[in-house]
Design a protein around this motif. Structure first.
Motif, PDB file in Angstrom:
ATOM      1  N   ARG A 198       0.828  -1.203   0.000  1.00  0.00           N
ATOM      2  CA  ARG A 198       0.000   0.000   0.000  1.00  0.00           C
ATOM      3  C   ARG A 198       0.864   1.257   0.000  1.00  0.00           C
ATOM      4  O   ARG A 198       0.549   2.242  -0.695  1.00  0.00           O
ATOM      5  CB  ARG A 198      -0.907   0.001   1.235  1.00  0.00           C
ATOM      6  CG  ARG A 198      -1.928   1.129   1.231  1.00  0.00           C
ATOM      7  CD  ARG A 198      -2.976   0.897   0.163  1.00  0.00           C
ATOM      8  NE  ARG A 198      -3.543   2.158  -0.307  1.00  0.00           N
ATOM      9  CZ  ARG A 198      -4.583   2.240  -1.120  1.00  0.00           C
ATOM     10  NH1 ARG A 198      -5.163   1.141  -1.567  1.00  0.00           N
ATOM     11  NH2 ARG A 198      -5.032   3.404  -1.512  1.00  0.00           N
ATOM     12  N   ALA A 199       1.962   1.234   0.753  1.00  0.00           N
ATOM     13  CA  ALA A 199       2.853   2.400   0.794  1.00  0.00           C
ATOM     14  C   ALA A 199       3.469   2.652  -0.580  1.00  0.00           C
ATOM     15  O   ALA A 199       3.543   3.799  -1.045  1.00  0.00           O
ATOM     16  CB  ALA A 199       3.942   2.180   1.839  1.00  0.00           C
ATOM     17  N   GLU A 200       3.900   1.592  -1.236  1.00  0.00           N
ATOM     18  CA  GLU A 200       4.471   1.742  -2.578  1.00  0.00           C
ATOM     19  C   GLU A 200       3.409   2.213  -3.567  1.00  0.00           C
ATOM     20  O   GLU A 200       3.682   3.031  -4.449  1.00  0.00           O
ATOM     21  CB  GLU A 200       5.071   0.420  -3.043  1.00  0.00           C
ATOM     22  CG  GLU A 200       5.743   0.506  -4.406  1.00  0.00           C
ATOM     23  CD  GLU A 200       6.444  -0.778  -4.808  1.00  0.00           C
ATOM     24  OE1 GLU A 200       6.775  -0.918  -6.002  1.00  0.00           O
ATOM     25  OE2 GLU A 200       6.662  -1.642  -3.934  1.00  0.00           O
ATOM     26  N   PHE A 201       2.204   1.706  -3.399  1.00  0.00           N
ATOM     27  CA  PHE A 201       1.109   2.113  -4.286  1.00  0.00           C
ATOM     28  C   PHE A 201       0.790   3.597  -4.117  1.00  0.00           C
ATOM     29  O   PHE A 201       0.535   4.301  -5.101  1.00  0.00           O
ATOM     30  CB  PHE A 201      -0.131   1.272  -3.983  1.00  0.00           C
ATOM     31  CG  PHE A 201      -1.314   1.612  -4.840  1.00  0.00           C
ATOM     32  CD1 PHE A 201      -1.383   1.184  -6.156  1.00  0.00           C
ATOM     33  CD2 PHE A 201      -2.362   2.369  -4.330  1.00  0.00           C
ATOM     34  CE1 PHE A 201      -2.478   1.501  -6.953  1.00  0.00           C
ATOM     35  CE2 PHE A 201      -3.453   2.695  -5.114  1.00  0.00           C
ATOM     36  CZ  PHE A 201      -3.513   2.253  -6.434  1.00  0.00           C
ATOM     37  N   ASP A 202       0.836   4.082  -2.890  1.00  0.00           N
ATOM     38  CA  ASP A 202       0.561   5.502  -2.642  1.00  0.00           C
ATOM     39  C   ASP A 202       1.626   6.387  -3.290  1.00  0.00           C
ATOM     40  O   ASP A 202       1.310   7.443  -3.855  1.00  0.00           O
ATOM     41  CB  ASP A 202       0.500   5.770  -1.139  1.00  0.00           C
ATOM     42  CG  ASP A 202      -0.728   5.140  -0.491  1.00  0.00           C
ATOM     43  OD1 ASP A 202      -1.691   4.830  -1.220  1.00  0.00           O
ATOM     44  OD2 ASP A 202      -0.712   4.940   0.745  1.00  0.00           O
ATOM     45  N   VAL A 203       2.879   5.957  -3.208  1.00  0.00           N
ATOM     46  CA  VAL A 203       3.964   6.719  -3.840  1.00  0.00           C
ATOM     47  C   VAL A 203       3.787   6.733  -5.359  1.00  0.00           C
ATOM     48  O   VAL A 203       3.930   7.774  -6.016  1.00  0.00           O
ATOM     49  CB  VAL A 203       5.338   6.121  -3.462  1.00  0.00           C
ATOM     50  CG1 VAL A 203       6.451   6.782  -4.270  1.00  0.00           C
ATOM     51  CG2 VAL A 203       5.597   6.284  -1.974  1.00  0.00           C
ATOM     52  N   LEU A 204       3.461   5.572  -5.915  1.00  0.00           N
ATOM     53  CA  LEU A 204       3.246   5.475  -7.356  1.00  0.00           C
ATOM     54  C   LEU A 204       2.059   6.332  -7.792  1.00  0.00           C
ATOM     55  O   LEU A 204       2.117   7.015  -8.827  1.00  0.00           O
ATOM     56  CB  LEU A 204       3.019   4.013  -7.741  1.00  0.00           C
ATOM     57  CG  LEU A 204       2.790   3.712  -9.226  1.00  0.00           C
ATOM     58  CD1 LEU A 204       4.003   4.137 -10.050  1.00  0.00           C
ATOM     59  CD2 LEU A 204       2.507   2.228  -9.430  1.00  0.00           C
ATOM     60  N   SER A 205       1.009   6.327  -7.002  1.00  0.00           N
ATOM     61  CA  SER A 205      -0.176   7.134  -7.323  1.00  0.00           C
ATOM     62  C   SER A 205       0.157   8.619  -7.329  1.00  0.00           C
ATOM     63  O   SER A 205      -0.316   9.377  -8.191  1.00  0.00           O
ATOM     64  CB  SER A 205      -1.294   6.859  -6.311  1.00  0.00           C
ATOM     65  OG  SER A 205      -1.691   5.512  -6.346  1.00  0.00           O
ATOM     66  N   LEU A 206       0.992   9.040  -6.372  1.00  0.00           N
ATOM     67  CA  LEU A 206       1.388  10.444  -6.306  1.00  0.00           C
ATOM     68  C   LEU A 206       2.187  10.843  -7.539  1.00  0.00           C
ATOM     69  O   LEU A 206       1.962  11.910  -8.128  1.00  0.00           O
ATOM     70  CB  LEU A 206       2.208  10.687  -5.037  1.00  0.00           C
ATOM     71  CG  LEU A 206       2.728  12.117  -4.830  1.00  0.00           C
ATOM     72  CD1 LEU A 206       1.565  13.099  -4.740  1.00  0.00           C
ATOM     73  CD2 LEU A 206       3.597  12.187  -3.576  1.00  0.00           C
ATOM     74  N   LYS A 207       3.098   9.983  -7.959  1.00  0.00           N
ATOM     75  CA  LYS A 207       3.909  10.281  -9.141  1.00  0.00           C
ATOM     76  C   LYS A 207       3.049  10.347 -10.403  1.00  0.00           C
ATOM     77  O   LYS A 207       3.256  11.204 -11.267  1.00  0.00           O
ATOM     78  CB  LYS A 207       5.003   9.226  -9.301  1.00  0.00           C
ATOM     79  CG  LYS A 207       6.083   9.292  -8.231  1.00  0.00           C
ATOM     80  CD  LYS A 207       7.164   8.257  -8.475  1.00  0.00           C
ATOM     81  CE  LYS A 207       8.268   8.369  -7.431  1.00  0.00           C
ATOM     82  NZ  LYS A 207       9.341   7.366  -7.642  1.00  0.00           N
ATOM     83  N   VAL A 208       2.089   9.445 -10.494  1.00  0.00           N
ATOM     84  CA  VAL A 208       1.211   9.445 -11.661  1.00  0.00           C
ATOM     85  C   VAL A 208       0.334  10.691 -11.678  1.00  0.00           C
ATOM     86  O   VAL A 208       0.107  11.300 -12.732  1.00  0.00           O
ATOM     87  CB  VAL A 208       0.346   8.168 -11.685  1.00  0.00           C
ATOM     88  CG1 VAL A 208      -0.752   8.272 -12.741  1.00  0.00           C
ATOM     89  CG2 VAL A 208       1.213   6.946 -11.955  1.00  0.00           C
ATOM     90  N   SER A 209      -0.142  11.095 -10.508  1.00  0.00           N
ATOM     91  CA  SER A 209      -0.967  12.305 -10.446  1.00  0.00           C
ATOM     92  C   SER A 209      -0.166  13.537 -10.854  1.00  0.00           C
ATOM     93  O   SER A 209      -0.687  14.448 -11.501  1.00  0.00           O
ATOM     94  CB  SER A 209      -1.535  12.486  -9.036  1.00  0.00           C
ATOM     95  OG  SER A 209      -0.502  12.709  -8.091  1.00  0.00           O
ATOM     96  N   GLU A 210       1.122  13.565 -10.498  1.00  0.00           N
ATOM     97  CA  GLU A 210       1.990  14.659 -10.931  1.00  0.00           C
ATOM     98  C   GLU A 210       2.169  14.634 -12.446  1.00  0.00           C
ATOM     99  O   GLU A 210       2.190  15.671 -13.106  1.00  0.00           O
ATOM    100  CB  GLU A 210       3.352  14.553 -10.244  1.00  0.00           C
ATOM    101  CG  GLU A 210       3.323  14.828  -8.745  1.00  0.00           C
ATOM    102  CD  GLU A 210       4.680  14.619  -8.108  1.00  0.00           C
ATOM    103  OE1 GLU A 210       5.591  14.116  -8.808  1.00  0.00           O
ATOM    104  OE2 GLU A 210       4.838  14.941  -6.915  1.00  0.00           O
ATOM    105  N   GLN A 211       2.294  13.435 -12.979  1.00  0.00           N
ATOM    106  CA  GLN A 211       2.484  13.302 -14.417  1.00  0.00           C
ATOM    107  C   GLN A 211       1.250  13.752 -15.194  1.00  0.00           C
ATOM    108  O   GLN A 211       1.355  14.250 -16.317  1.00  0.00           O
ATOM    109  CB  GLN A 211       2.808  11.848 -14.763  1.00  0.00           C
ATOM    110  CG  GLN A 211       3.139  11.627 -16.226  1.00  0.00           C
ATOM    111  CD  GLN A 211       3.562  10.198 -16.499  1.00  0.00           C
ATOM    112  OE1 GLN A 211       3.868   9.445 -15.577  1.00  0.00           O
ATOM    113  NE2 GLN A 211       3.575   9.815 -17.756  1.00  0.00           N
ATOM    114  N   LEU A 212       0.083  13.581 -14.602  1.00  0.00           N
ATOM    115  CA  LEU A 212      -1.157  13.939 -15.281  1.00  0.00           C
ATOM    116  C   LEU A 212      -1.419  15.440 -15.285  1.00  0.00           C
ATOM    117  O   LEU A 212      -2.330  15.901 -15.967  1.00  0.00           O
ATOM    118  CB  LEU A 212      -2.334  13.208 -14.621  1.00  0.00           C
ATOM    119  CG  LEU A 212      -2.391  11.696 -14.864  1.00  0.00           C
ATOM    120  CD1 LEU A 212      -3.493  11.065 -14.033  1.00  0.00           C
ATOM    121  CD2 LEU A 212      -2.589  11.387 -16.343  1.00  0.00           C
ATOM    122  N   GLN A 213      -0.623  16.176 -14.522  1.00  0.00           N
ATOM    123  CA  GLN A 213      -0.781  17.628 -14.530  1.00  0.00           C
ATOM    124  C   GLN A 213      -0.427  18.170 -15.914  1.00  0.00           C
ATOM    125  O   GLN A 213       0.530  17.738 -16.545  1.00  0.00           O
ATOM    126  CB  GLN A 213       0.129  18.273 -13.480  1.00  0.00           C
ATOM    127  CG  GLN A 213      -0.205  17.887 -12.050  1.00  0.00           C
ATOM    128  CD  GLN A 213       0.818  18.426 -11.068  1.00  0.00           C
ATOM    129  OE1 GLN A 213       1.687  19.210 -11.432  1.00  0.00           O
ATOM    130  NE2 GLN A 213       0.724  17.992  -9.830  1.00  0.00           N
TER     131      GLN A 213
END
Length: 207
Positions: free
Chosen positions: A35-50
């Motif tokens: 879950r911790a790794e998934f949260d980090v990955l989700s944050l990076k993807v959300s940044e990429q979608l900006q």
């Protein structure tokens, strides 16, 4: 085969992304670690979608990153490796000194050896030192030889193999590592598009 968690996140399919990430992890991995790794990955993807524009590549924060990635792709092909890899066998054949097929096998062997050495050294001495070492070795050469100078021809073939070894040790793999690690997440795709365009143009010019 499960889809990439990142690919699924880019399409808003979070439950499937978490399931895919879990699939790729060892069975005894704790749920909280996943879950911790998934949260980090989700944050990076959300940044990429900006939404980012082309001009963002050259802001004060990003322009050095952009130039390093683009220049690494340029110099990867400016070494002349395209000629060595695509026309090396014909070049050796024209020298009429050593069997071209044997040279081709030898070149492939030293390339594999270089990649194995790189895998062992990259964590120990770092990327920059390996690229510099590979660059210095890549610049070695003997020039042309007279038609009857067999020793010089053999020397050229030896330098061709050293060139291939040094290129596989440094520029060949580490250019892609730099491209993956250096750009910021929202600008990575645009940075790589420009870098690969420069790479292809340089390769075309060099051949």
């Amino acid at each position: 085969m499960a889809e990439s968690p990142r690919w699924l996140l880019l399409r808003g399919r979070e439950p499937e992304a978490l399931q895919a990430l879990t699939h790729f992890k060892p069975k005894n991995t704790p749920d909280e670690d996943i879950r911790a790794e998934f949260d980090v990955l989700s944050l990076k993807v959300s940044e990429q979608l900006q939404k980012k524009s082309f001009s963002d590549l050259f802001t004060k924060t990003n322009r050095l990153r952009t130039f390093v990635v683009v220049l690494s792709n340029f110099f990867q092909q400016a070494t002349g490796q395209a000629f060595a890899s695509q026309y090396g066998t014909l070049f050796v054949k024209q020298l009429m000194s050593i069997d071209p097929f044997s040279v081709n096998l030898g070149t492939n062997a030293v390339d594999i050896g270089a990649i194995i050495i790189l895998a062992c050294l990259i964590v120990v001495i770092g990327r920059s030192s390996i690229v510099q070492m590979g660059s210095l070795m890549t610049m070695g050469g003997l020039g042309t030889a007279e038609a009857g100078n067999v020793a010089a021809k053999q020397g050229i073939i030896a330098m061709l193999m050293i060139f291939s070894f040094s290129w596989s040790l440094g520029w060949a793999p580490l250019t892609y590592v730099i491209g993956a690690e250096l750009p910021s997440s929202p600008l990575r795709e645009m940075t790589l598009q420009i870098a690969y365009f420069v790479k292809l143009v340089t390769e075309y010019v060099m051949t």
